[in-house]
Scaffold this motif. Structure first.
Motif, PDB file in Angstrom:
ATOM      1  N   LYS A 176       8.706  -6.199  -6.532  1.00 17.47           N
ATOM      2  CA  LYS A 176       9.810  -5.182  -7.387  1.00 17.47           C
ATOM      3  C   LYS A 176      10.452  -4.594  -5.860  1.00 17.47           C
ATOM      4  CE  LYS A 176       8.015  -6.643 -11.533  1.00 17.47           C
ATOM      5  NZ  LYS A 176       8.518  -5.933 -12.091  1.00 17.47           N
ATOM      6  N   ASN A 225      10.976  -1.957  -4.967  1.00 18.37           N
ATOM      7  CA  ASN A 225      10.456  -0.421  -5.041  1.00 18.37           C
ATOM      8  C   ASN A 225       9.914  -0.818  -3.544  1.00 18.37           C
ATOM      9  OD1 ASN A 225       8.567  -1.249  -7.066  1.00 18.37           O
ATOM     10  ND2 ASN A 225       8.612   0.448  -8.326  1.00 18.37           N
ATOM     11  N   VAL A 259      -0.086   0.585 -10.946  1.00 19.49           N
ATOM     12  CA  VAL A 259       1.074   0.460 -10.414  1.00 19.49           C
ATOM     13  C   VAL A 259       1.620  -0.688  -9.539  1.00 19.49           C
ATOM     14  CG1 VAL A 259       1.544   1.206  -7.304  1.00 19.49           C
ATOM     15  CG2 VAL A 259      -0.337   2.852  -9.143  1.00 19.49           C
ATOM     16  N   PRO A 260       2.709  -1.002  -9.664  1.00 13.80           N
ATOM     17  CA  PRO A 260       3.362  -0.383 -11.161  1.00 13.80           C
ATOM     18  C   PRO A 260       2.814  -0.144 -12.142  1.00 13.80           C
ATOM     19  CG  PRO A 260       4.248  -2.358 -10.537  1.00 13.80           C
ATOM     20  CD  PRO A 260       3.469  -2.386  -9.258  1.00 13.80           C
ATOM     21  N   SER A 261       3.497   0.279 -13.155  1.00 15.90           N
ATOM     22  CA  SER A 261       3.275  -0.096 -14.614  1.00 15.90           C
ATOM     23  C   SER A 261       3.624  -0.858 -15.332  1.00 15.90           C
ATOM     24  CB  SER A 261       3.432   1.169 -15.254  1.00 15.90           C
ATOM     25  OG  SER A 261       4.906   2.159 -15.706  1.00 15.90           O
TER      26      SER A 261
END
Length: 156
Positions: free
Chosen positions: A140, A142, A29-31
């Motif tokens: 990021k 998000n 998380v995240p990839s």
């Protein structure tokens, strides 16, 4: 094993090797953003000056690295070895070839960034002379933060 400079037409090979190698991070998380890349994005990067090395065993591609020459050194990323060939020293051989490229270009320092959640990669780089010189958190869009270390190796 043979290591060759990537050509623009090798974008599908580079993409395939990268996806196979980075699939192990798909549940992070995240990839890894490597998994979001396309053959087209790799092709555009190669056309825009990015370079790469591809490793072949028995004429089959097994690993690769992408890199750029900058003012302060050579930056590499997306070092990839297909899962069934990991642990055989291929990554170290690719990095050795990358050092040869850097020396031929008159570059004295090689840089990379590594997720702190992947200690095996930090250990790999340390084992061949890289040291950590910075830590940062990548934010990021998000709202997810990724802790990374910056590593470098000085060449003689």
């Amino acid at each position: 094993m043979e290591i060759k400079f990537a050509e623009v037409l090798d974008a599908p090979i580079i993409h395939d090797l990268m996806i196979k190698a980075f699939m192990e991070y798909k549940d992070e998380v995240p990839s890894s953003s490597a998994l979001e890349e396309t053959v087209q994005s790799v092709l555009i990067a190669l056309k825009d000056g990015e370079q790469g090395l591809i490793s072949y065993v028995d004429n089959q591609p097994v690993g690769m690295v992408r890199f750029q020459l900058k003012e302060d050194g050579l930056y590499f990323y997306r070092l990839s070895v297909i899962p069934e060939k990991q642990g055989l020293g291929i990554a170290k051989k690719i990095l050795g070839s990358l050092e040869d490229v850097a020396i031929k270009k008159g570059v004295t320092t090689i840089f990379c960034k590594v997720r702190m959640t992947v200690p095996k990669n930090i250990k790999l780089y340390r084992s061949i002379g890289y040291g950590i010189y910075d830590e940062e958190v990548v934010h990021k869009p998000n709202g997810i933060n990724i802790k990374v270390v910056s590593m470098k190796k000085r060449l003689n």
